[in-house]
Design a protein around this motif. Structure first.
Motif, PDB file in Angstrom:
ATOM      1  N   ALA A  14       0.837  -1.204   0.000  1.00  0.00           N
ATOM      2  CA  ALA A  14       0.000   0.000   0.000  1.00  0.00           C
ATOM      3  C   ALA A  14       0.873   1.256   0.000  1.00  0.00           C
ATOM      4  O   ALA A  14       0.571   2.233  -0.694  1.00  0.00           O
ATOM      5  CB  ALA A  14      -0.934  -0.004   1.205  1.00  0.00           C
ATOM      6  N   ILE A  15       1.945   1.229   0.776  1.00  0.00           N
ATOM      7  CA  ILE A  15       2.865   2.374   0.824  1.00  0.00           C
ATOM      8  C   ILE A  15       3.533   2.553  -0.541  1.00  0.00           C
ATOM      9  O   ILE A  15       3.655   3.682  -1.040  1.00  0.00           O
ATOM     10  CB  ILE A  15       3.903   2.182   1.947  1.00  0.00           C
ATOM     11  CG1 ILE A  15       3.211   2.255   3.313  1.00  0.00           C
ATOM     12  CG2 ILE A  15       5.024   3.213   1.846  1.00  0.00           C
ATOM     13  CD1 ILE A  15       4.089   1.840   4.482  1.00  0.00           C
ATOM     14  N   LEU A  16       3.958   1.458  -1.153  1.00  0.00           N
ATOM     15  CA  LEU A  16       4.591   1.529  -2.467  1.00  0.00           C
ATOM     16  C   LEU A  16       3.632   2.101  -3.510  1.00  0.00           C
ATOM     17  O   LEU A  16       4.009   2.983  -4.298  1.00  0.00           O
ATOM     18  CB  LEU A  16       5.090   0.147  -2.889  1.00  0.00           C
ATOM     19  CG  LEU A  16       5.777   0.091  -4.250  1.00  0.00           C
ATOM     20  CD1 LEU A  16       7.073   0.885  -4.247  1.00  0.00           C
ATOM     21  CD2 LEU A  16       6.039  -1.351  -4.642  1.00  0.00           C
ATOM     22  N   PHE A  17       2.405   1.612  -3.541  1.00  0.00           N
ATOM     23  CA  PHE A  17       1.404   2.156  -4.462  1.00  0.00           C
ATOM     24  C   PHE A  17       1.244   3.663  -4.240  1.00  0.00           C
ATOM     25  O   PHE A  17       1.244   4.448  -5.192  1.00  0.00           O
ATOM     26  CB  PHE A  17       0.033   1.482  -4.270  1.00  0.00           C
ATOM     27  CG  PHE A  17      -0.123   0.160  -4.962  1.00  0.00           C
ATOM     28  CD1 PHE A  17       0.155   0.007  -6.308  1.00  0.00           C
ATOM     29  CD2 PHE A  17      -0.579  -0.944  -4.264  1.00  0.00           C
ATOM     30  CE1 PHE A  17      -0.014  -1.205  -6.957  1.00  0.00           C
ATOM     31  CE2 PHE A  17      -0.752  -2.174  -4.886  1.00  0.00           C
ATOM     32  CZ  PHE A  17      -0.468  -2.305  -6.240  1.00  0.00           C
ATOM     33  N   HIS A  18       1.072   4.074  -2.978  1.00  0.00           N
ATOM     34  CA  HIS A  18       0.844   5.476  -2.648  1.00  0.00           C
ATOM     35  C   HIS A  18       1.964   6.360  -3.185  1.00  0.00           C
ATOM     36  O   HIS A  18       1.727   7.326  -3.905  1.00  0.00           O
ATOM     37  CB  HIS A  18       0.714   5.642  -1.128  1.00  0.00           C
ATOM     38  CG  HIS A  18       0.553   7.064  -0.694  1.00  0.00           C
ATOM     39  ND1 HIS A  18       1.640   7.863  -0.415  1.00  0.00           N
ATOM     40  CD2 HIS A  18      -0.543   7.823  -0.485  1.00  0.00           C
ATOM     41  CE1 HIS A  18       1.213   9.058  -0.048  1.00  0.00           C
ATOM     42  NE2 HIS A  18      -0.108   9.061  -0.090  1.00  0.00           N
ATOM     43  N   TRP A  19       3.207   6.032  -2.832  1.00  0.00           N
ATOM     44  CA  TRP A  19       4.323   6.909  -3.185  1.00  0.00           C
ATOM     45  C   TRP A  19       4.662   6.836  -4.669  1.00  0.00           C
ATOM     46  O   TRP A  19       5.087   7.846  -5.255  1.00  0.00           O
ATOM     47  CB  TRP A  19       5.524   6.645  -2.285  1.00  0.00           C
ATOM     48  CG  TRP A  19       5.218   7.103  -0.891  1.00  0.00           C
ATOM     49  CD1 TRP A  19       5.004   6.312   0.196  1.00  0.00           C
ATOM     50  CD2 TRP A  19       5.023   8.447  -0.453  1.00  0.00           C
ATOM     51  NE1 TRP A  19       4.689   7.098   1.296  1.00  0.00           N
ATOM     52  CE2 TRP A  19       4.700   8.415   0.930  1.00  0.00           C
ATOM     53  CE3 TRP A  19       5.079   9.688  -1.078  1.00  0.00           C
ATOM     54  CZ2 TRP A  19       4.449   9.561   1.670  1.00  0.00           C
ATOM     55  CZ3 TRP A  19       4.829  10.832  -0.337  1.00  0.00           C
ATOM     56  CH2 TRP A  19       4.519  10.762   1.020  1.00  0.00           C
ATOM     57  N   ALA A  20       4.465   5.697  -5.305  1.00  0.00           N
ATOM     58  CA  ALA A  20       4.682   5.620  -6.753  1.00  0.00           C
ATOM     59  C   ALA A  20       3.679   6.514  -7.479  1.00  0.00           C
ATOM     60  O   ALA A  20       4.044   7.243  -8.415  1.00  0.00           O
ATOM     61  CB  ALA A  20       4.557   4.169  -7.233  1.00  0.00           C
ATOM     62  N   ILE A  21       2.426   6.492  -7.038  1.00  0.00           N
ATOM     63  CA  ILE A  21       1.401   7.341  -7.645  1.00  0.00           C
ATOM     64  C   ILE A  21       1.699   8.809  -7.376  1.00  0.00           C
ATOM     65  O   ILE A  21       1.552   9.652  -8.267  1.00  0.00           O
ATOM     66  CB  ILE A  21      -0.007   6.923  -7.170  1.00  0.00           C
ATOM     67  CG1 ILE A  21      -0.356   5.545  -7.751  1.00  0.00           C
ATOM     68  CG2 ILE A  21      -1.056   7.953  -7.567  1.00  0.00           C
ATOM     69  CD1 ILE A  21      -1.583   4.886  -7.126  1.00  0.00           C
ATOM     70  N   VAL A  22       2.150   9.151  -6.172  1.00  0.00           N
ATOM     71  CA  VAL A  22       2.515  10.541  -5.855  1.00  0.00           C
ATOM     72  C   VAL A  22       3.593  11.027  -6.820  1.00  0.00           C
ATOM     73  O   VAL A  22       3.494  12.129  -7.390  1.00  0.00           O
ATOM     74  CB  VAL A  22       3.000  10.672  -4.388  1.00  0.00           C
ATOM     75  CG1 VAL A  22       3.683  12.008  -4.141  1.00  0.00           C
ATOM     76  CG2 VAL A  22       1.847  10.479  -3.425  1.00  0.00           C
ATOM     77  N   ILE A  23       4.632  10.225  -7.002  1.00  0.00           N
ATOM     78  CA  ILE A  23       5.738  10.613  -7.900  1.00  0.00           C
ATOM     79  C   ILE A  23       5.235  10.761  -9.331  1.00  0.00           C
ATOM     80  O   ILE A  23       5.575  11.731 -10.024  1.00  0.00           O
ATOM     81  CB  ILE A  23       6.895   9.599  -7.800  1.00  0.00           C
ATOM     82  CG1 ILE A  23       7.566   9.721  -6.432  1.00  0.00           C
ATOM     83  CG2 ILE A  23       7.901   9.793  -8.934  1.00  0.00           C
ATOM     84  CD1 ILE A  23       8.501   8.573  -6.082  1.00  0.00           C
ATOM     85  N   LEU A  24       4.400   9.830  -9.778  1.00  0.00           N
ATOM     86  CA  LEU A  24       3.873   9.903 -11.143  1.00  0.00           C
ATOM     87  C   LEU A  24       2.966  11.115 -11.341  1.00  0.00           C
ATOM     88  O   LEU A  24       2.980  11.729 -12.418  1.00  0.00           O
ATOM     89  CB  LEU A  24       3.140   8.609 -11.500  1.00  0.00           C
ATOM     90  CG  LEU A  24       4.049   7.406 -11.725  1.00  0.00           C
ATOM     91  CD1 LEU A  24       3.224   6.116 -11.748  1.00  0.00           C
ATOM     92  CD2 LEU A  24       4.860   7.568 -13.005  1.00  0.00           C
ATOM     93  N   ILE A  25       2.181  11.470 -10.330  1.00  0.00           N
ATOM     94  CA  ILE A  25       1.342  12.675 -10.427  1.00  0.00           C
ATOM     95  C   ILE A  25       2.230  13.904 -10.551  1.00  0.00           C
ATOM     96  O   ILE A  25       1.970  14.790 -11.377  1.00  0.00           O
ATOM     97  CB  ILE A  25       0.387  12.787  -9.224  1.00  0.00           C
ATOM     98  CG1 ILE A  25      -0.724  11.734  -9.335  1.00  0.00           C
ATOM     99  CG2 ILE A  25      -0.228  14.193  -9.142  1.00  0.00           C
ATOM    100  CD1 ILE A  25      -1.582  11.609  -8.092  1.00  0.00           C
ATOM    101  N   ALA A  26       3.281  13.971  -9.748  1.00  0.00           N
ATOM    102  CA  ALA A  26       4.207  15.109  -9.833  1.00  0.00           C
ATOM    103  C   ALA A  26       4.840  15.180 -11.223  1.00  0.00           C
ATOM    104  O   ALA A  26       4.955  16.273 -11.809  1.00  0.00           O
ATOM    105  CB  ALA A  26       5.277  14.991  -8.748  1.00  0.00           C
ATOM    106  N   ILE A  27       5.236  14.040 -11.761  1.00  0.00           N
ATOM    107  CA  ILE A  27       5.824  14.003 -13.106  1.00  0.00           C
ATOM    108  C   ILE A  27       4.812  14.446 -14.153  1.00  0.00           C
ATOM    109  O   ILE A  27       5.131  15.233 -15.054  1.00  0.00           O
ATOM    110  CB  ILE A  27       6.378  12.595 -13.419  1.00  0.00           C
ATOM    111  CG1 ILE A  27       7.613  12.317 -12.560  1.00  0.00           C
ATOM    112  CG2 ILE A  27       6.694  12.443 -14.910  1.00  0.00           C
ATOM    113  CD1 ILE A  27       8.081  10.867 -12.600  1.00  0.00           C
ATOM    114  N   ALA A  28       3.569  13.964 -14.047  1.00  0.00           N
ATOM    115  CA  ALA A  28       2.526  14.339 -15.016  1.00  0.00           C
ATOM    116  C   ALA A  28       2.259  15.839 -14.981  1.00  0.00           C
ATOM    117  O   ALA A  28       2.161  16.487 -16.031  1.00  0.00           O
ATOM    118  CB  ALA A  28       1.240  13.564 -14.735  1.00  0.00           C
TER     119      ALA A  28
END
Length: 180
Positions: A14-28
């Motif tokens: 769950a932590i991995l999903f959360h932070w991977a999505i956070v990073i991808l949102i920042a990149i987008a």
């Protein structure tokens, strides 16, 4: 599925999903803000980065939601019902955002008469056909929701930091994997 009462923090997946999505949102968001003028090589590169980030956000968000439904979440930290309600509302809107926003982007590109092509692959995503009127509505909606979610994301981060500093509870630590 209900979480076990002794699990206070989020699981590693769950932590991995959360932070991977956070990073991808920042990149987008970064990619779309710095993409450059129409017709430039910079615009092509950063638009492709935006498409890839959005596609990965959609994929990981669906997987994260399925994981959450299957494995549950740790017990809530909040005692106050109003704060619990607000936290749930913000989390729901974040899930809606991370799934609806990429879908709107794909539909917008499709309605503009093009498949979503992911650079470096032979993958072309075509959900609907060309529809110029729908394209404009989808584009305006995609931009509006993107801008609105700067605020929701900010509110979410502000609340997590506020919990950590003001309430001194484990709200932030649960997602950092640093429970004490």
């Amino acid at each position: 599925m209900r979480p076990s009462a002794d699990r206070r923090g989020y699981s590693k997946p769950a932590i991995l999903f959360h932070w991977a999505i956070v990073i991808l949102i920042a990149i987008a968001f970064l990619a779309i803000e710095i993409r450059g003028p129409k017709g430039s090589e910079s615009r092509l590169i950063w638009t492709n980065v935006h498409f890839w980030a959005g596609s990965l956000i959609l994929t990981l968000s669906v997987l994260r939601l399925l994981y959450r439904l299957w494995h549950g979440t740790p017990p809530e930290v909040e005692e106050a019902r109003v704060l619990t309600f607000l936290a749930r509302l913000v989390h729901l809107s974040l899930y809606v955002f991370t799934i609806a926003q990429p879908l709107l982007g794909i539909l917008m590109i499709n309605a503009g008469g093009h498949p979503l092509s992911l650079a470096g692959t032979n993958l072309n995503i075509q959900l609907v056909g060309a529809a110029p009127l729908a394209h404009k509505v989808l584009e305006d909606t995609h931009v509006f929701i993107g801008n609105a979610f700067y605020w929701i994301i900010g509110l979410h981060a502000f609340a997590a930091i506020g919990h950590h500093i003001l309430f001194k509870d484990n709200t932030l630590r649960r997602m950092l994997g640093t429970m004490r």
